[in-house]
Design a protein around this motif. Structure first.
Motif, short mmCIF file in Angstrom:
data_model
loop_
_atom_site.label_atom_id
_atom_site.label_comp_id
_atom_site.label_asym_id
_atom_site.label_seq_id
_atom_site.Cartn_x
_atom_site.Cartn_y
_atom_site.Cartn_z
N MET A 152 0.82 -1.20 0.05
CA MET A 152 0.09 0.12 -0.01
C MET A 152 0.92 1.32 -0.04
O MET A 152 2.11 1.30 0.50
N PRO A 153 0.32 2.35 -0.59
CA PRO A 153 1.29 3.52 -0.46
C PRO A 153 1.49 4.07 0.91
O PRO A 153 0.40 3.89 1.57
N GLY A 154 2.55 4.48 1.34
CA GLY A 154 2.71 4.96 2.52
C GLY A 154 2.57 6.44 2.90
O GLY A 154 3.05 7.13 3.58
N PHE A 155 1.32 7.12 1.97
CA PHE A 155 1.24 8.67 2.40
C PHE A 155 -0.34 8.82 2.02
O PHE A 155 -0.94 7.84 1.19
N PRO A 156 -0.98 9.72 2.36
CA PRO A 156 -2.50 9.85 2.31
C PRO A 156 -2.77 10.17 0.72
O PRO A 156 -2.04 10.88 0.12
N PRO A 157 -3.86 9.46 0.51
CA PRO A 157 -4.07 9.71 -1.17
C PRO A 157 -4.56 11.12 -1.44
O PRO A 157 -4.68 11.51 -2.87
N ASP A 158 -4.83 11.74 -0.61
CA ASP A 158 -5.41 13.41 -0.95
C ASP A 158 -4.34 14.35 -0.94
O ASP A 158 -4.51 15.50 -0.76
N THR A 159 -3.00 13.79 -0.80
CA THR A 159 -2.01 14.67 -0.83
C THR A 159 -1.19 14.31 -2.02
O THR A 159 -0.86 13.08 -2.50
N PRO A 160 -0.82 15.18 -3.04
CA PRO A 160 -0.01 14.97 -4.01
C PRO A 160 1.38 14.31 -3.65
O PRO A 160 1.90 14.63 -2.65
N ALA A 161 1.87 13.57 -4.56
CA ALA A 161 3.12 12.92 -4.28
C ALA A 161 4.27 12.87 -5.32
O ALA A 161 3.64 12.88 -6.76
N LEU A 162 5.33 13.19 -5.02
CA LEU A 162 6.43 12.76 -6.16
C LEU A 162 7.32 11.83 -5.75
O LEU A 162 7.86 11.82 -4.74
N VAL A 163 7.39 10.91 -6.96
CA VAL A 163 8.03 9.59 -6.49
C VAL A 163 9.31 9.56 -7.51
O VAL A 163 9.38 9.72 -8.50
N ALA A 164 10.44 9.63 -6.82
CA ALA A 164 11.75 9.51 -7.49
C ALA A 164 12.14 8.33 -7.65
O ALA A 164 11.63 7.17 -7.21
N GLN A 165 13.47 8.31 -8.56
CA GLN A 165 14.13 7.00 -8.95
C GLN A 165 12.99 5.81 -9.89
O GLN A 165 13.26 4.78 -9.47
N ILE A 166 12.36 6.36 -10.55
CA ILE A 166 11.74 5.50 -11.48
C ILE A 166 12.62 5.22 -12.64
O ILE A 166 12.50 5.72 -13.71
#
Length: 485
Positions: A152-166
């Motif tokens: 599961m994602p470890g951050f709230p889904p109503d918060t935007p997220a930036l995922v690095a190292q793709i």
């Protein structure tokens, strides 16, 4: 740095023109630099004559990233002890999405080595520019290498997220699967490639397509816009806290653990009914009502200094991990029976650690407020886990017959007790058949109500009352109801 030491230089996010003036000046002064990887655009723009040594050979050996980073840390610390020290250069900023720099600095201080950090522009600034995004008031920064293996994602889904190292399609695929546990497959996301360089590219695409991009590489990040409002657990907690606030709801403000007890019980039964109805929409609503009760109790506990929601979650999380060593540890099990046996052994060890091993028995933790069928089932199940059970079903069936005979032959004053024994024996039979007796009876009650409602409907259509009908007539409509099912 005549006596050794380490200089950690941030190389910026892309081309050499994004190096800081301090970094460029330092690179012009030194004869040699050790870079974490040559696969960074800035390396091509280094000052002429600067010898470049990379740690790419550690990556090429195919080891896990943790091993690679550990090897780099050891090498840099060893080089830093030599006269003249060492300059170690990393992509971006030394302390942004960079595992080696903090560990090098920590261990260098323990060894008495001087550490100097030359700042660099991280990948974040040009990424925000590419996205035309202000990260305030909130943005989750996530490592793809941590997100990908998660469930599961470890951050709230109503918060935007930036995922690095793709950095590869495989990593993108793993991240996609994790995000899909919360976000719709068609959720719009943005891939940012080589931010801050002439090769910069931003792709707008649905979540399910991110591992199909032809541009995914070492300098790729993923921006995940938030879901709509009121979709996070943290936000829900804030709503409940607002109800309890001085300017909140007068009814909610007055509630206590005791006054909410009946509501918790009612919502539990309504949730069970939704499950019995096998109605996903109804279940979704009822689970929400039940969650409201849990969060409201946690809020009350927090206000009175009893416990917080964080403590509730930590307690159950630690218990689940502790009691599942076959999932979170190295214990090997074969089948459900061995899992349950280990479960009881772990609980026994917990009681011993808490000093309650001699005072608290195997059945003491069962709440007496449970419905009778449920309680009987749990009693039998726990006793069976420690071997107090028949080896085959035959004596279980025989016991039911025996108890029925005792009911039929019992004098009136003993009939209630004998009926209790019969019910207990039937519950045991249900357990052997792996049937939940409470659910079985609830389903039977439901079928009876539906069939009886059909009899009433047919009686109304016939212009008759049930009281004037014969049992045979009602039986005929009962059978009709069964056929309609």
């Amino acid at each position: 740095m005549q006596n050794g030491g380490i200089v950690i230089v941030g190389l910026g996010p892309g081309e050499a023109n994004l190096l800081t003036r301090e970094a460029w000046d330092w690179l012009c002064q030194i004869p040699r630099v050790y870079v974490r990887t040559r696969h960074h655009p800035t390396v091509a723009g280094f000052p002429e004559g600067l010898e470049v040594v990379s740690f790419d050979d550690l990556y090429d050996q195919g080891e896990a990233f943790e091993q690679v980073y550990a090897g780099i840390v050891e090498a840099v610390l060893r080089l830093g002890q030599q006269p003249g020290g060492v300059t170690y250069a990393v992509p971006g900023h030394p302390y942004v999405a960079e595992a080696t720099s903090p560990e090098i600095a920590r261990r260098a201080r323990e060894q008495g080595l001087e550490v100097r950090v030359v700042e660099g522009v991280s990948f974040l600034e040009p990424t925000f520019t590419a996205l035309e995004l202000d990260p305030y008031p909130r943005l989750a920064l996530v490592d793809a290498l941590e997100l990908g293996p998660a469930h599961m994602p470890g951050f709230p889904p109503d918060t935007p997220a930036l995922v690095a190292q793709i950095y590869s399609r495989q990593v993108a695929a793993e991240v996609k699967l994790t995000l899909s546990a919360v976000y719709p497959d068609t959720h719009p996301v943005r891939l940012v490639h080589a931010a801050g360089s002439p090769r910069q590219k931003v792709e707008d695409l649905p979540l399910y397509e991110i591992d199909r991009s032809a541009y995914v590489g070492l300098l790729t990040s993923l921006y995940v816009p938030p879901l709509e409002a009121n979709t996070s657990f943290e936000g829900f907690q804030d709503i409940i806290a607002r109800l309890r606030a001085p300017d909140g709801c007068p009814w909610d403000q007055k509630q206590t653990h005791q006054t909410l007890r009946s509501h918790l019980l009612q919502e539990t039964y309504e949730t069970l009914e939704a499950i019995d109805n096998d109605d996903p929409q109804e279940m979704c609503e009822e689970f929400g009502d039940l969650l409201l009760q849990i969060v409201l109790h946690a809020q009350i506990g927090s206000e009175y200094g009893e416990f917080s929601m964080a403590e509730v979650i930590r307690s159950i999380s630690e218990k689940i991990i502790r009691r599942h060593p076959h999932v979170f540890g190295e214990t090997a099990v074969e089948g459900v029976g061995e899992v349950l046996s280990n479960w009881e052994k772990i609980k026994e060890a917990e009681r011993a650690a808490n000093g309650t091993a001699e005072t608290k028995g195997l059945l003491d933790g069962l709440p007496q407020a449970l419905p009778g069928l449920n309680l009987a089932h749990e009693i039998q199940d726990r006793a069976a886990r420690v071997g107090f059970d028949w080896e085959t079903i035959d004596p279980v069936v025989a016991k039911v017959r025996e108890e029925l005979e005792e009911v039929l032959n019992a004098p009136e004053e003993e009939r209630e007790g004998e009926l209790g024994d019969l019910l207990f024996a039937v519950v045991n039979l249900a357990r052997w058949y792996k049937v939940d007796p409470e659910n079985a009876l609830r389903q039977t009650n439901r079928r009876f109500r539906q069939r009886f409602a059909h009899i009433e409907k047919r009686a109304r259509e016939a212009g008759r009352s049930l009281a004037e009908m014969t049992l045979a007539e009602m039986d005929a409509w009962w059978d009709e109801a069964k056929r309609l099912e």
